[in-house]
Design a protein around this motif. Sequence first.
Motif, PDB file in Angstrom:
ATOM      1  N   SER A  39      -4.305  11.219 -28.606  1.00 36.52           N
ATOM      2  CA  SER A  39      -2.969  10.961 -28.053  1.00 36.52           C
ATOM      3  C   SER A  39      -2.879  11.330 -26.580  1.00 36.52           C
ATOM      4  CB  SER A  39      -1.915  11.761 -28.842  1.00 36.52           C
ATOM      5  OG  SER A  39      -2.187  13.158 -28.772  1.00 36.52           O
ATOM      6  N   SER A  40      -4.018  11.623 -25.958  1.00 39.87           N
ATOM      7  CA  SER A  40      -4.016  12.134 -24.582  1.00 39.87           C
ATOM      8  C   SER A  40      -4.463  11.088 -23.572  1.00 39.87           C
ATOM      9  CB  SER A  40      -4.925  13.380 -24.495  1.00 39.87           C
ATOM     10  OG  SER A  40      -4.487  14.384 -25.374  1.00 39.87           O
ATOM     11  N   TRP A  41      -3.969   9.871 -23.711  1.00 43.52           N
ATOM     12  CA  TRP A  41      -4.377   8.796 -22.806  1.00 43.52           C
ATOM     13  C   TRP A  41      -3.670   8.947 -21.458  1.00 43.52           C
ATOM     14  CZ3 TRP A  41      -8.265   5.464 -23.775  1.00 43.52           C
ATOM     15  CH2 TRP A  41      -8.742   5.417 -25.083  1.00 43.52           C
ATOM     16  N   LEU A  42      -4.448   9.012 -20.408  1.00 42.34           N
ATOM     17  CA  LEU A  42      -3.917   9.029 -19.050  1.00 42.34           C
ATOM     18  C   LEU A  42      -3.647   7.611 -18.566  1.00 42.34           C
ATOM     19  CD1 LEU A  42      -6.451  11.642 -17.630  1.00 42.34           C
ATOM     20  CD2 LEU A  42      -4.062  12.078 -18.209  1.00 42.34           C
ATOM     21  N   THR A  43      -4.565   6.722 -18.887  1.00 44.86           N
ATOM     22  CA  THR A  43      -4.409   5.294 -18.634  1.00 44.86           C
ATOM     23  C   THR A  43      -4.677   4.596 -19.959  1.00 44.86           C
ATOM     24  OG1 THR A  43      -5.291   5.599 -16.404  1.00 44.86           O
ATOM     25  CG2 THR A  43      -5.137   3.337 -17.231  1.00 44.86           C
ATOM     26  N   PRO A  44      -3.690   3.991 -20.577  1.00 45.69           N
ATOM     27  CA  PRO A  44      -3.864   3.465 -21.937  1.00 45.69           C
ATOM     28  C   PRO A  44      -4.720   2.204 -21.985  1.00 45.69           C
ATOM     29  CG  PRO A  44      -1.683   2.926 -21.106  1.00 45.69           C
ATOM     30  CD  PRO A  44      -2.310   3.822 -20.080  1.00 45.69           C
TER      31      PRO A  44
ATOM     32  N   PHE B  43     -18.220  10.075 -20.552  1.00 45.46           N
ATOM     33  CA  PHE B  43     -17.709  11.433 -20.356  1.00 45.46           C
ATOM     34  C   PHE B  43     -17.924  11.805 -18.895  1.00 45.46           C
ATOM     35  CE2 PHE B  43     -18.072  11.422 -24.913  1.00 45.46           C
ATOM     36  CZ  PHE B  43     -17.059  12.268 -25.333  1.00 45.46           C
ATOM     37  N   TRP B  44     -16.843  12.269 -18.258  1.00 47.42           N
ATOM     38  CA  TRP B  44     -16.922  12.582 -16.839  1.00 47.42           C
ATOM     39  C   TRP B  44     -15.935  13.692 -16.512  1.00 47.42           C
ATOM     40  CZ3 TRP B  44     -13.443  10.871 -12.602  1.00 47.42           C
ATOM     41  CH2 TRP B  44     -12.191  10.431 -13.070  1.00 47.42           C
ATOM     42  N   THR B  45     -16.033  14.220 -15.309  1.00 56.07           N
ATOM     43  CA  THR B  45     -15.035  15.143 -14.786  1.00 56.07           C
ATOM     44  C   THR B  45     -14.979  14.950 -13.274  1.00 56.07           C
ATOM     45  OG1 THR B  45     -14.246  17.425 -14.804  1.00 56.07           O
ATOM     46  CG2 THR B  45     -16.625  17.109 -14.590  1.00 56.07           C
ATOM     47  N   TYR B  46     -13.799  14.976 -12.707  1.00 59.31           N
ATOM     48  CA  TYR B  46     -13.634  14.417 -11.367  1.00 59.31           C
ATOM     49  C   TYR B  46     -14.175  15.274 -10.233  1.00 59.31           C
ATOM     50  CZ  TYR B  46      -9.334  17.033  -9.938  1.00 59.31           C
ATOM     51  OH  TYR B  46      -8.414  17.982  -9.556  1.00 59.31           O
ATOM     52  N   SER B  47     -14.509  16.545 -10.479  1.00 58.15           N
ATOM     53  CA  SER B  47     -15.103  17.344  -9.408  1.00 58.15           C
ATOM     54  C   SER B  47     -16.625  17.329  -9.439  1.00 58.15           C
ATOM     55  CB  SER B  47     -14.617  18.799  -9.488  1.00 58.15           C
ATOM     56  OG  SER B  47     -15.298  19.498 -10.516  1.00 58.15           O
ATOM     57  N   CYS B  48     -17.209  16.611 -10.376  1.00 59.39           N
ATOM     58  CA  CYS B  48     -18.661  16.612 -10.575  1.00 59.39           C
ATOM     59  C   CYS B  48     -19.310  15.492  -9.776  1.00 59.39           C
ATOM     60  CB  CYS B  48     -18.971  16.454 -12.059  1.00 59.39           C
ATOM     61  SG  CYS B  48     -20.711  16.240 -12.446  1.00 59.39           S
TER      62      CYS B  48
ATOM     63  N   VAL C 196      -5.570  14.949 -12.463  1.00 57.72           N
ATOM     64  CA  VAL C 196      -6.550  13.954 -12.906  1.00 57.72           C
ATOM     65  C   VAL C 196      -6.060  12.548 -12.580  1.00 57.72           C
ATOM     66  CG1 VAL C 196      -7.856  13.055 -14.865  1.00 57.72           C
ATOM     67  CG2 VAL C 196      -7.363  15.503 -14.721  1.00 57.72           C
ATOM     68  N   ARG C 197      -4.775  12.295 -12.784  1.00 60.34           N
ATOM     69  CA  ARG C 197      -4.229  10.978 -12.442  1.00 60.34           C
ATOM     70  C   ARG C 197      -4.354  10.701 -10.947  1.00 60.34           C
ATOM     71  NH1 ARG C 197      -0.204  12.338 -16.495  1.00 60.34           N
ATOM     72  NH2 ARG C 197      -0.380  10.874 -18.256  1.00 60.34           N
ATOM     73  N   LEU C 198      -4.053  11.703 -10.113  1.00 63.42           N
ATOM     74  CA  LEU C 198      -4.185  11.529  -8.666  1.00 63.42           C
ATOM     75  C   LEU C 198      -5.630  11.263  -8.295  1.00 63.42           C
ATOM     76  CD1 LEU C 198      -3.113  11.656  -5.766  1.00 63.42           C
ATOM     77  CD2 LEU C 198      -3.437  14.142  -5.845  1.00 63.42           C
ATOM     78  N   ALA C 199      -6.553  12.056  -8.837  1.00 69.39           N
ATOM     79  CA  ALA C 199      -7.966  11.862  -8.533  1.00 69.39           C
ATOM     80  C   ALA C 199      -8.451  10.502  -9.002  1.00 69.39           C
ATOM     81  CB  ALA C 199      -8.797  12.971  -9.174  1.00 69.39           C
ATOM     82  N   SER C 200      -8.012  10.080 -10.188  1.00 69.37           N
ATOM     83  CA  SER C 200      -8.431   8.776 -10.707  1.00 69.37           C
ATOM     84  C   SER C 200      -7.945   7.651  -9.811  1.00 69.37           C
ATOM     85  CB  SER C 200      -7.904   8.590 -12.136  1.00 69.37           C
ATOM     86  OG  SER C 200      -8.451   9.557 -13.014  1.00 69.37           O
ATOM     87  N   ALA C 201      -6.713   7.766  -9.315  1.00 69.42           N
ATOM     88  CA  ALA C 201      -6.193   6.748  -8.399  1.00 69.42           C
ATOM     89  C   ALA C 201      -6.980   6.737  -7.096  1.00 69.42           C
ATOM     90  CB  ALA C 201      -4.713   6.994  -8.133  1.00 69.42           C
ATOM     91  N   GLN C 202      -7.273   7.909  -6.553  1.00 70.14           N
ATOM     92  CA  GLN C 202      -8.034   7.992  -5.310  1.00 70.14           C
ATOM     93  C   GLN C 202      -9.451   7.457  -5.482  1.00 70.14           C
ATOM     94  OE1 GLN C 202      -7.571  12.208  -4.573  1.00 70.14           O
ATOM     95  NE2 GLN C 202      -5.823  11.899  -3.207  1.00 70.14           N
ATOM     96  N   LEU C 203     -10.005   7.610  -6.686  1.00 67.86           N
ATOM     97  CA  LEU C 203     -11.365   7.161  -6.977  1.00 67.86           C
ATOM     98  C   LEU C 203     -11.403   5.732  -7.519  1.00 67.86           C
ATOM     99  CD1 LEU C 203     -12.584  10.462  -8.673  1.00 67.86           C
ATOM    100  CD2 LEU C 203     -13.328   9.591  -6.436  1.00 67.86           C
ATOM    101  N   ASP C 204     -10.260   5.084  -7.616  1.00 69.67           N
ATOM    102  CA  ASP C 204     -10.161   3.703  -8.075  1.00 69.67           C
ATOM    103  C   ASP C 204     -10.696   3.531  -9.496  1.00 69.67           C
ATOM    104  OD1 ASP C 204      -9.410   1.045  -7.798  1.00 69.67           O
ATOM    105  OD2 ASP C 204     -11.338   0.423  -6.953  1.00 69.67           O
ATOM    106  N   VAL C 205     -10.362   4.484 -10.364  1.00 69.07           N
ATOM    107  CA  VAL C 205     -10.712   4.377 -11.776  1.00 69.07           C
ATOM    108  C   VAL C 205      -9.591   3.612 -12.464  1.00 69.07           C
ATOM    109  CG1 VAL C 205     -11.157   5.663 -13.906  1.00 69.07           C
ATOM    110  CG2 VAL C 205     -12.048   6.513 -11.722  1.00 69.07           C
TER     111      VAL C 205
END
Length: 368
Positions: free
Chosen positions: A60-65, A82-87, A128-137
Amino acid sequence: MRKFRSTGFFVAAILAAGTTTLLCFDDALSLVPCQSANSMSAAAPAGMTASPLDLLHRSSSWLTPVPGGVQALRGKVVLVNFWTYSCINSLRALPYLRAWSDRYGDKGLVVVGIHTPEFDFEKDAAKVRLASAQLDVRYPNLQDNHYALWREFGNEGWPGFYFIDAKGRIRGYRLGEGNYADAEQLIRKLLAETGHDPSDVPISPIKGTGIEAEAAWSDLRSPEAYVGFKKAVKFASPGGLVKNVETTYTTPRDLSLNQWALAGRWTVGPEFAALGGAGGAITFRFHARDLHLVLGGAADRRPVRFRVTIDGAPPGANHGSDVDESGWGELQEDRLYQLVRQPDQVVDRTVRVEFHQGGVRAYVFTFG
């Protein structure tokens, strides 16, 4: 269960029909041979569930559905990452994931990111949402703060890749960077099995730029180095590292390769070191094209100015993407910062990062 960042080098090969040997890393710079896998059913790691799509359906933890809901994944080829945005290892995989999503999205491929944080700040959904937007995920992405999906998938590091066919079976598993051409061929094979012929999709080179550029592996002699005391090694400040107590540190005159030191008033906790006042610094002796440092900002969220020097001088052409030629940068978000990129000959260097405000958190050095 091990959790580690892969340093690249090819931690494991794509597993599918006809696969030969799987390799995994015991630490940053050594290989350990693991059990070979020669059948499609052996493609998943030990302990992996037989119904991976059911795990995604229950989350139930979808950031982008997923467009159309998770049920829309049925009958699709699904690539779980599987990823993490500071890696940095996760970041260098993003150009391939974006390209595959774009190339094969209308052929039945869905890329799904599972963001499993290493550090506490990466548990914040807004960050995470901000980082994903900046990284164009742009593809679907969910948050796995408690490692529930990580454990049920049997994952062991960042980045981890799971290739799921249209019948919901895992047909390939890979841990770490590299072998992307083989991965794309497996994607095309699985799509062809569904009747979506990918032969009209050209395979053009995929190349990361900026912070996402492939590491200069032949020049890489520095492993990642954690600043928090749980994983810290090769700390060189006189008196050693003091746990959980604000301490005034000094930097020795000379550092050996891969040694590091603090200067100023720092409190070193299990995950990071926090600067207690202005004028603090962190120094590292390294050998790599790129040097990155994961940093967290001050509690008041004001930007923090910092300055990078290399061998006591401004970096000039050797500056990273987050600093200018004079070495000045600004800490605004909790994330990975690229401080050094050597465009020419790679030699041993000493980098020093000076902070002009307290409250900064330093987590880990990574290299490329």
